[in-house]
Write an enzyme that holds these catalytic residues in place. Structure first.
Site, short mmCIF file in Angstrom:
data_model
loop_
_atom_site.label_atom_id
_atom_site.label_comp_id
_atom_site.label_asym_id
_atom_site.label_seq_id
_atom_site.Cartn_x
_atom_site.Cartn_y
_atom_site.Cartn_z
N TYR A 141 9.04 3.57 0.97
CA TYR A 141 8.04 3.59 -0.11
C TYR A 141 6.90 2.67 0.29
O TYR A 141 7.13 1.55 0.75
CB TYR A 141 8.68 3.10 -1.41
CG TYR A 141 7.73 2.92 -2.58
CD1 TYR A 141 7.47 1.64 -3.09
CD2 TYR A 141 7.11 4.00 -3.18
CE1 TYR A 141 6.62 1.47 -4.18
CE2 TYR A 141 6.24 3.83 -4.27
CZ TYR A 141 6.00 2.56 -4.77
OH TYR A 141 5.15 2.39 -5.84
N ASP A 236 4.63 -1.56 7.39
CA ASP A 236 4.54 -1.93 5.98
C ASP A 236 5.50 -3.10 5.75
O ASP A 236 6.70 -2.89 5.57
CB ASP A 236 4.88 -0.74 5.09
CG ASP A 236 4.79 -1.14 3.61
OD1 ASP A 236 4.78 -0.24 2.75
OD2 ASP A 236 4.75 -2.35 3.31
N LYS A 269 3.52 -9.16 -2.07
CA LYS A 269 4.64 -9.93 -2.63
C LYS A 269 4.60 -11.42 -2.28
O LYS A 269 3.83 -12.17 -2.88
CB LYS A 269 5.96 -9.27 -2.21
CG LYS A 269 6.11 -7.85 -2.80
CD LYS A 269 7.39 -7.20 -2.38
CE LYS A 269 7.40 -5.72 -2.73
NZ LYS A 269 7.80 -5.44 -4.11
P1 KE4 Z 1 2.91 -2.85 -5.08
O1 KE4 Z 1 1.77 -1.88 -5.27
O2 KE4 Z 1 4.07 -2.54 -6.04
O3 KE4 Z 1 2.49 -4.32 -5.08
O4 KE4 Z 1 3.47 -2.63 -3.60
C1 KE4 Z 1 3.89 -1.34 -3.21
C2 KE4 Z 1 4.89 -1.45 -2.08
C3 KE4 Z 1 4.48 -1.17 -0.80
N1 KE4 Z 1 5.33 -1.26 0.25
C4 KE4 Z 1 6.61 -1.65 0.07
C5 KE4 Z 1 7.53 -1.74 1.26
C6 KE4 Z 1 7.09 -1.97 -1.23
O5 KE4 Z 1 8.39 -2.33 -1.40
C7 KE4 Z 1 6.21 -1.88 -2.33
C8 KE4 Z 1 6.66 -2.19 -3.75
N2 KE4 Z 1 8.08 -2.35 -3.92
C9 KE4 Z 1 8.59 -2.08 -5.26
C10 KE4 Z 1 10.11 -2.35 -5.23
N3 KE4 Z 1 10.79 -1.40 -4.44
C11 KE4 Z 1 7.92 -2.90 -6.30
C12 KE4 Z 1 8.64 -2.87 -7.63
C13 KE4 Z 1 8.00 -1.92 -8.58
O6 KE4 Z 1 7.59 -0.81 -8.18
O7 KE4 Z 1 7.94 -2.29 -9.77
#
Ligand code: KE4
Length: 427
Positions: A141, A236, A269
């Site tokens: 993701y 990523d 993060k």
């Molecule tokens: P954000 O747009 O949520 O800050 O980041 C997206 C993203 C991009 N790349 C990786 C590897 C990620 O894990 C994420 C976001 N992770 C999720 C949890 N699997 C955030 C939690 C959520 O969606 O509320």
């Protein structure tokens, strides 16, 4: 109001009662806990119940909640102003700090979320190479930009289908979805489309499949093929960056593969310390394709926000202290080993792994190597375990496909209490 009443009220005004779907507990069932406050390794819900927190806001809270140095930095920055829409010295300091820790990058651009960083990195890769096709892996993701909301096509190594309504097939027609750790598919994809591939985007340790490592042979081959065909290898590291090691997952692959480095990296993060901040970076030649210098447009009102950069900078300054990651890795490993030992005693088939402050576990005999294998693990048992532990005051990720996180604030007692609770739940 108690959690249930708050959830009822929230659902009247916010879709699903949440501002991000995973928080709604749809995968595990039950009522989400509305968090009132957090301190160190603990969160407290609207009913005053205490939880040992292994989500850490899905990664950012590597120091635990309310670290004094970070809190002070944010409070101080707030007194000087919230947002100017103009450059500040602290953005430069943070950029310098990030580049000092990630030698594969020569320049970096700050944005406000991982989605924004990955979306921008994708556009930059296409702009810098003049190519349209991109490759991602099933189970990974990269945020919710349209071109990345893709699941594998009919046969895996075909062009993807949208995973979300509202994404026209035309938008994902150039996104190829392969099976993680599948060397044959990698070779096949590049032999068929090599010269058209702008980039391959990968989670080096896939935290969105809970915890699946890219094998060294796979990563070696991926690097070779990207180099051979002039495609950019985009790491990523939104989840793994400054979490699995000070230099991110790329520093681990550089130990295993001589001279290894990605062409572009995406972070989020941890680098914001819990505030909205993310970043993407690469060598200067690529980054200079970005506006205002080059033809690839990218922008953001709150990019490099003064409060967020204060929070991120204070966080990075803590995690780069000598011994920080050694201690965090040991603590995280002791959690996984403790859980696996308790599972063995209880006759529960369980596999687990950890790297730095990130961990994952599955109810299965062996660690899955790809998305299909993750799907085959025991989801019902995972959900029962999740709720059993939640009742015990231990907050794991409310979904099988999510990684877990330990912070520097978790003590040996927290870990021991967690393992003890697992023994009780399995009994
Ligand atoms: P954000 O747009 O949520 O800050 O980041 C997206 C993203 C991009 N790349 C990786 C590897 C990620 O894990 C994420 C976001 N992770 C999720 C949890 N699997 C955030 C939690 C959520 O969606 O509320």
């Amino acid at each position: 109001m108690n959690n249930h009443e708050l959830f009822e009220r929230a659902q009247r005004v916010i879709p699903g009662g949440v501002n991000s779907p995973v928080r709604a507990f749809r995968a595990v069932g039950g009522t989400p806990r509305f968090i009132a406050r957090a301190q160190g390794p603990h969160m407290f819900d609207a009913e005053g119940k205490r939880y040992i927190d292994y989500i850490g806001s899905w990664g950012p809270m590597i120091l635990g909640h309310g670290h004094p140095a970070v809190l002070e930095a944010v409070q101080k920055a707030a007194l000087d102003g919230f947002s100017f829409g103009a450059p500040t010295e602290r953005e430069v300091e943070l950029a310098e700090e990030i580049l000092s820790l990630v030698p594969s990058m020569e320049q970096v651009r700050l944005v406000s979320s991982g989605t924004e960083a990955a979306m921008s990195a994708l556009r930059l890769a296409r702009g810098a190479t003049g190519r349209k096709k991109i490759v991602k892996f099933e189970g990974c993701y990269h945020g919710h930009a349209d071109a990345l909301l893709v699941k594998a096509g009919s046969g895996l190594a075909t062009f993807g289908n949208p995973t979300s309504a509202g994404v026209p097939p035309e938008v994902v027609q150039h996104t190829l979805v392969l099976e993680y750790n599948n060397l044959a598919q990698l070779d096949d994809a590049f032999s068929r489309h090599g010269p058209e591939i702008a980039c391959v985007m990968i989670e080096p340790i896939a935290g969105n499949m809970n915890f699946v490592r890219a094998s060294v042979p796979f990563m070696t081959r991926l690097r070779e093929l990207c180099t051979k065909h002039g495609a950019l290898l985009v790491f990523d590291e939104v989840m793994t960056g400054f979490r699995v090691a000070l230099g991110g997952a790329q520093s681990l692959y550089a130990q295993a593969i001589p001279g290894f480095e990605p062409d572009m990296s995406v972070f989020g993060k941890v680098i914001g310390g819990g505030m909205p901040l993310a970043a993407f970076g690469a060598k200067r030649a690529v980054m200079e394709q970005l506006a205002p210098l080059g033809p690839v447009y990218q922008a953001g009102t709150l990019s490099g926000n003064p409060i967020a950069t204060a929070c991120g900078l204070a966080t990075l300054r803590e995690i780069r202290k000598p011994g920080f990651f050694e201690a965090l890795a040991a603590s995280t490993r002791s959690l996984v080993d403790g859980l696996l030992g308790a599972a063995k005693d209880a006759g529960v088939p369980m596999a687990g792994d950890s790297e730095g402050g990130m961990f994952g576990f599955f109810f299965a005999d062996a660690l899955p190597q790809n998305y299909g294998a993750v799907l085959a693990t025991d989801k019902e048992r995972f959900n029962r375990f999740f709720h059993g532990m939640l009742d015990e005051g231990v907050y794991f990720a409310p979904a099988l496909y999510e990684a877990g996180f330990v912070s520097a604030a978790h003590t040996a007692d927290d870990i021991a209490d967690t393992v003890q609770s697992a023994r009780k739940v399995w009994k």
